[in-house]
Design an enzyme around this catalytic site. Structure first.
Site, PDB file in Angstrom:
ATOM      1  N   SER A  59      36.260  -8.215  20.105  1.00  0.00           N
ATOM      2  CA  SER A  59      37.623  -7.703  19.959  1.00  0.00           C
ATOM      3  C   SER A  59      37.675  -6.179  19.908  1.00  0.00           C
ATOM      4  O   SER A  59      38.686  -5.589  20.309  1.00  0.00           O
ATOM      5  CB  SER A  59      38.289  -8.295  18.713  1.00  0.00           C
ATOM      6  OG  SER A  59      37.506  -8.069  17.558  1.00  0.00           O
TER       7      SER A  59
ATOM      8  N   HIS B  26      39.194  -2.866  15.195  1.00  0.00           N
ATOM      9  CA  HIS B  26      40.220  -2.909  16.235  1.00  0.00           C
ATOM     10  C   HIS B  26      40.822  -1.525  16.471  1.00  0.00           C
ATOM     11  O   HIS B  26      41.028  -1.119  17.614  1.00  0.00           O
ATOM     12  CB  HIS B  26      41.313  -3.896  15.842  1.00  0.00           C
ATOM     13  CG  HIS B  26      40.842  -5.314  15.822  1.00  0.00           C
ATOM     14  ND1 HIS B  26      41.627  -6.361  15.366  1.00  0.00           N
ATOM     15  CD2 HIS B  26      39.664  -5.868  16.202  1.00  0.00           C
ATOM     16  CE1 HIS B  26      40.955  -7.492  15.483  1.00  0.00           C
ATOM     17  NE2 HIS B  26      39.761  -7.221  15.967  1.00  0.00           N
TER      18      HIS B  26
END
Length: 223
Positions: free
Chosen positions: A121, A173
């Site tokens: 991610s 992230h």
């Protein structure tokens, strides 16, 4: 202008390697077995502090569950088949890997000291943000503008969801998105002299400076 290399073979290669390593996890003791994950290259803040710098790279290819790898694998395939033909193979690979690394550096600098970090991610947020930077560079192109808005929305929505999911490493992230955004400016599109070279150089300087700061902070905090 935006479809120079139609075969997204780097995207497919990354996906195959990721799936292959997940199978290795399962066969080696389980994808949620901490010992197995660490043996295969998962990251903890203390492991980086003690010198395992390569763990900033390997977690990009490791996942915790079928759902985890399905979501990241599907997103990699969906976004990669659009971004790779636009920017070219080596640019795409660079964006994916370096975004993953900057995301892991952010996790190292600001994340949970004891957490085991794995997942693509960080790199995927980098792909989202690279699309956003390209949309800003080529804002006169309606297609790029609409795509950029879509990926900006994905970034915002996912970061908001992260706030309510304590098991998700939001710093990874954020770091991946920051890396992808500046890499989009630094690399841009092949054969097109935009943005200006000075802006590309400044974007690279910013990436290096942010990465160094995060690494140095992590070493101080966990040293």
């Amino acid at each position: 202008m935006f479809n120079r290399q139609s075969n997204a073979y780097v995207t497919w290669t990354l996906l195959v390697v990721t799936i292959g390593l997940y199978l290795v996890e399962v066969l080696s003791g389980g994808s949620q077995n901490a010992s197995t994950l660490m043996t295969l290259g998962a990251m903890t803040n203390s492991s980086i502090q003690t010198g395992d710098w390569w763990r900033l790279i390997t977690p990009i290819f490791l996942h915790l569950s079928i759902f985890h790898i399905f979501m990241n694998g599907f997103t990699l395939l969906y976004v990669g088949q659009r971004l790779e033909p636009m920017v070219g193979h080596w640019r795409f690979f660079t964006i994916y890997m370096l975004s993953g690394i900057t995301g892991n550096l952010a996790s190292f600098a600001f994340g949970n000291e004891n957490a085991i970090s794995v997942g693509a991610s960080t790199a995927i947020f980098g792909m989202f943000a690279a699309f956003l930077s390209l949309a800003l560079i080529y804002r006169e192109n309606r297609f790029m503008t609409e795509v950029g808005k879509s990926f900006l929305g994905l970034i915002v929505i996912n970061l908001l969801l992260d706030l309510f999911m304590p098991s998700i490493n939001i710093w990874g992230h954020v770091g991946g998105a920051v890396g992808g955004f500046f890499l989009g400016y630094a690399l841009s599109l092949p054969g097109i002299k935009r943005p200006k070279m000075i802006i590309r150089i400044l974007a690279l300087v910013v990436i290096v400076a942010i990465s160094y700061y995060m690494y140095a902070r992590g070493m101080v905090v966990y040293g």
